[in-house]
Design an enzyme around this catalytic site. Structure first.
Site, PDB file in Angstrom:
ATOM      1  N   ASP A 110       0.881  -1.156   0.000  1.00  0.00           N
ATOM      2  CA  ASP A 110       0.000   0.000   0.000  1.00  0.00           C
ATOM      3  C   ASP A 110       0.933   1.223   0.000  1.00  0.00           C
ATOM      4  O   ASP A 110       2.109   1.082   0.312  1.00  0.00           O
ATOM      5  CB  ASP A 110      -0.838  -0.103   1.283  1.00  0.00           C
ATOM      6  CG  ASP A 110      -1.387   1.204   1.751  1.00  0.00           C
ATOM      7  OD1 ASP A 110      -2.114   1.817   0.972  1.00  0.00           O
ATOM      8  OD2 ASP A 110      -1.090   1.606   2.890  1.00  0.00           O
ATOM      9  N   ASP A 309      -1.417  -0.803   6.008  1.00  0.00           N
ATOM     10  CA  ASP A 309      -1.673  -0.298   7.358  1.00  0.00           C
ATOM     11  C   ASP A 309      -3.110   0.094   7.615  1.00  0.00           C
ATOM     12  O   ASP A 309      -3.524   0.254   8.761  1.00  0.00           O
ATOM     13  CB  ASP A 309      -0.789   0.930   7.606  1.00  0.00           C
ATOM     14  CG  ASP A 309      -1.222   2.092   6.725  1.00  0.00           C
ATOM     15  OD1 ASP A 309      -1.560   1.832   5.548  1.00  0.00           O
ATOM     16  OD2 ASP A 309      -1.255   3.234   7.204  1.00  0.00           O
ATOM     17  N   ASP A 313      -6.987  -1.693   3.564  1.00  0.00           N
ATOM     18  CA  ASP A 313      -6.111  -2.809   3.184  1.00  0.00           C
ATOM     19  C   ASP A 313      -6.548  -4.131   3.796  1.00  0.00           C
ATOM     20  O   ASP A 313      -5.964  -5.176   3.488  1.00  0.00           O
ATOM     21  CB  ASP A 313      -4.663  -2.528   3.643  1.00  0.00           C
ATOM     22  CG  ASP A 313      -4.124  -1.246   3.064  1.00  0.00           C
ATOM     23  OD1 ASP A 313      -4.319  -1.045   1.856  1.00  0.00           O
ATOM     24  OD2 ASP A 313      -3.546  -0.449   3.812  1.00  0.00           O
TER      25      ASP A 313
HETATM   26  P1  ADP Z   1      -3.670   4.264   0.326  1.00  0.00           P
HETATM   27  O1  ADP Z   1      -4.117   3.095  -0.464  1.00  0.00           O
HETATM   28  O2  ADP Z   1      -2.602   5.050  -0.377  1.00  0.00           O
HETATM   29  O3  ADP Z   1      -3.290   3.944   1.748  1.00  0.00           O
HETATM   30  P2  ADP Z   1      -6.395   4.884   1.003  1.00  0.00           P
HETATM   31  O4  ADP Z   1      -7.031   3.776   0.256  1.00  0.00           O
HETATM   32  O5  ADP Z   1      -6.374   4.842   2.496  1.00  0.00           O
HETATM   33  O6  ADP Z   1      -4.929   5.227   0.429  1.00  0.00           O
HETATM   34  O7  ADP Z   1      -7.140   6.180   0.592  1.00  0.00           O
HETATM   35  C1  ADP Z   1      -7.305   6.432  -0.751  1.00  0.00           C
HETATM   36  C2  ADP Z   1      -7.576   7.863  -0.946  1.00  0.00           C
HETATM   37  O8  ADP Z   1      -8.868   8.161  -0.380  1.00  0.00           O
HETATM   38  C3  ADP Z   1      -6.612   8.774  -0.258  1.00  0.00           C
HETATM   39  O9  ADP Z   1      -5.480   9.031  -1.043  1.00  0.00           O
HETATM   40  C4  ADP Z   1      -7.468   9.990  -0.063  1.00  0.00           C
HETATM   41  O10 ADP Z   1      -7.478  10.765  -1.246  1.00  0.00           O
HETATM   42  C5  ADP Z   1      -8.861   9.445   0.161  1.00  0.00           C
HETATM   43  N1  ADP Z   1      -9.202   9.354   1.583  1.00  0.00           N
HETATM   44  C6  ADP Z   1      -9.378   8.238   2.302  1.00  0.00           C
HETATM   45  N2  ADP Z   1      -9.695   8.520   3.579  1.00  0.00           N
HETATM   46  C7  ADP Z   1      -9.688   9.862   3.654  1.00  0.00           C
HETATM   47  C8  ADP Z   1      -9.935  10.798   4.709  1.00  0.00           C
HETATM   48  N3  ADP Z   1     -10.251  10.426   5.944  1.00  0.00           N
HETATM   49  N4  ADP Z   1      -9.858  12.103   4.398  1.00  0.00           N
HETATM   50  C9  ADP Z   1      -9.533  12.518   3.164  1.00  0.00           C
HETATM   51  N5  ADP Z   1      -9.307  11.707   2.143  1.00  0.00           N
HETATM   52  C10 ADP Z   1      -9.379  10.408   2.368  1.00  0.00           C
HETATM   53 MG    MG Z   2      -2.413   3.129   3.815  1.00  0.00          MG
END
Ligand code: ADP
Ligand code: MG
Length: 426
Positions: A110, A309, A313
């Site tokens: 991730d 994390d 995921d």
């Molecule tokens: P990654 O796979 O890089 O860990 P996530 O799947 O957790 O990212 O989140 C994907 C995207 O969703 C983030 O890059 C963000 O743009 C958006 N996102 C998720 N949760 C939040 C939040 N609490 N506030 C703002 N944006 C969020």
């Molecule tokens: Mg992450």
């Protein structure tokens, strides 16, 4: 007997989990020994017509062939290796990990909080309403207070530094992989990525598109604030790549492992991070469901390791053969994984692989020692060499049997002295 020898050979050369092979061997070995013991008894009785000598042979065969060391061979190495892992800050929930980690085909990561530190900073705010920067921050931070996402934590920290007071909100909803929504002072707000806007039919106009481009050029991840009709503000947030991420990826590639990044973030930022680290394949804008589907695809090619994390995921961590999460990550991710790293040092993944290779080698040695005694001693116990004066009585047989278990125990203990630095070495 030849069947057993064949299986021992298979065990030392196969890619199948060694515990399963040892289990299969025991399944054939035990009944075979019973048959051999009974046959030895009958043959001895027919030849020598001496009941006590025949019983001696029967008992000697059973004692010398007792597969205690075979039973010890795999679990002992796994238990010692698990202890070594926990001393290195790696909690292994399932012993299977130590058998499969030596054969990983694909390592999937991730991005936010895994390859990057997840300690983001707010670099820019663009407002498209009469509301000033402080009002925008107040809305966003009041809502993000309820989320555990690294972006939410970054915004909250920034709002605190700017002395922004937070308000009560209602109907908070976290849409994993997209963002969050809530009602703040009677109005509904959405905070998240482009996909969240698309999902709610909120259009992006030209002005926003041009600011967006600028933020992306500066390597920001984008956070949109929108009402249920339009975009109200844009936030640029920046993350830092973990110091050793590149080095870990290089070492994984040297081991012939394909490296992949799966992220819910935008394509541009994802590509920049992947290029800097040297990741082979990148998939951006993926939802938690897409992440899990990708894992299934990679699983068809071979053993997969997934490291993540976040809540987003958790499904992929469950599907992967080896799911690695962080103690400081979300509880859901930790519950869904079979390995937890006590700190967020990615190098521990190399330690797991190295430990697994050494453990497999140790198990193979144990299986060899467990069998060599049996294979050499059974014919002697059967009385095959009694004509030339070489024979066993149950006492010597039990001594030989103890010796074989002792060898296996001592060999397993050797694992404690291994050097885990060189991941390429078998
Ligand atoms: P990654 O796979 O890089 O860990 P996530 O799947 O957790 O990212 O989140 C994907 C995207 O969703 C983030 O890059 C963000 O743009 C958006 N996102 C998720 N949760 C939040 C939040 N609490 N506030 C703002 N944006 C969020
Ligand atoms: Mg992450």
């Amino acid at each position: 007997m030849s069947e057993i020898v064949k299986m021992v050979y298979e065990a030392t050369n196969s890619k199948m989990p060694i515990a399963r092979i040892a289990d299969k061997i025991s399944g054939i070995f035990v009944p075979s020994i019973m048959i051999i013991a009974v046959l030895s008894f009958i043959v001895n009785l027919c030849i020598f017509k001496e009941f006590s000598q025949s019983i001696n042979t029967f008992v000697s065969v059973l004692v010398v062939a007792c597969p205690c060391s075979l039973g010890l061979a795999t679990p002992l190495s796994i238990v010692i290796a698990s202890m070594i892992a926990s001393k290195n800050g790696i909690v292994i929930k399932r012993g299977e990990v130590l058998e499969t980690a030596s054969n990983i085909k694909t390592a999937i990561f991730d991005k936010t909080g895994t390859l990057t530190k997840g300690q983001l900073t707010v670099s820019k705010i663009y407002s498209y309403t009469k509301k000033d920067e402080n009002d925008i921050l107040k809305i966003i931070a009041s809502i993000e207070k309820n989320s555990s996402h690294p972006i939410a934590k970054a915004i909250l920290k920034f709002a605190k530094e700017e002395n922004v007071d937070l308000e009560q909100i209602m109907n908070f909803e976290e849409i994993s992989g997209y963002g969050v929504s809530a009602i703040y002072l009677d109005s509904k707000y959405y905070i998240g990525n482009r996909k969240l806007l698309e999902k709610n039919d909120i259009k992006i106009d030209e002005k926003v598109e041009s600011d967006l481009k600028e933020l992306l050029e500066e390597e920001n991840s984008i956070v949109f604030l929108a009402s249920d009709k339009e975009i109200l503000a844009l936030l640029g947030v920046k993350d830092v790549i973990k110091e050793n991420a590149k080095e870990v990826v290089i070492k994984l590639k040297e081991c012939g492992i394909n490296t992949v990044m799966l992220t819910g973030d935008n394509e541009k930022t994802a590509k920049i991070v992947a290029d800097k680290i040297g990741i082979d394949e990148v998939f951006a804008n993926v939802t938690p469901k897409n992440k899990a589907e990708k894992i299934k695809e990679y699983k068809e090619k071979g053993i997969t390791l997934m490291c993540g994390d976040g809540i987003n995921d958790s499904a992929s961590l469950t599907y992967a053969d080896i799911g690695v999460s962080f103690f400081n990550g979300t509880d859901i991710a930790a519950n869904s994984s079979n390995v937890i790293l006590m700190n967020d040092n990615l190098e521990k993944i190399l330690t797991i692989i190295s430990l697994s290779k050494k453990t497999i080698k140790n198990i193979k040695e144990n299986l060899f020692w467990a069998f060599i005694y049996n294979i050499c001693m059974i014919p002697i116990a059967m009385g095959v060499f009694s004509k030339v004066g070489i024979a066993l009585n149950p006492m010597i047989a039990s001594f030989a049997m103890t010796l074989s278990s002792l060898t296996v125990v001592l060999n397993s203990l050797r694992l404690r002295k291994i050097n885990l630095k060189n991941v390429n070495k078998k």
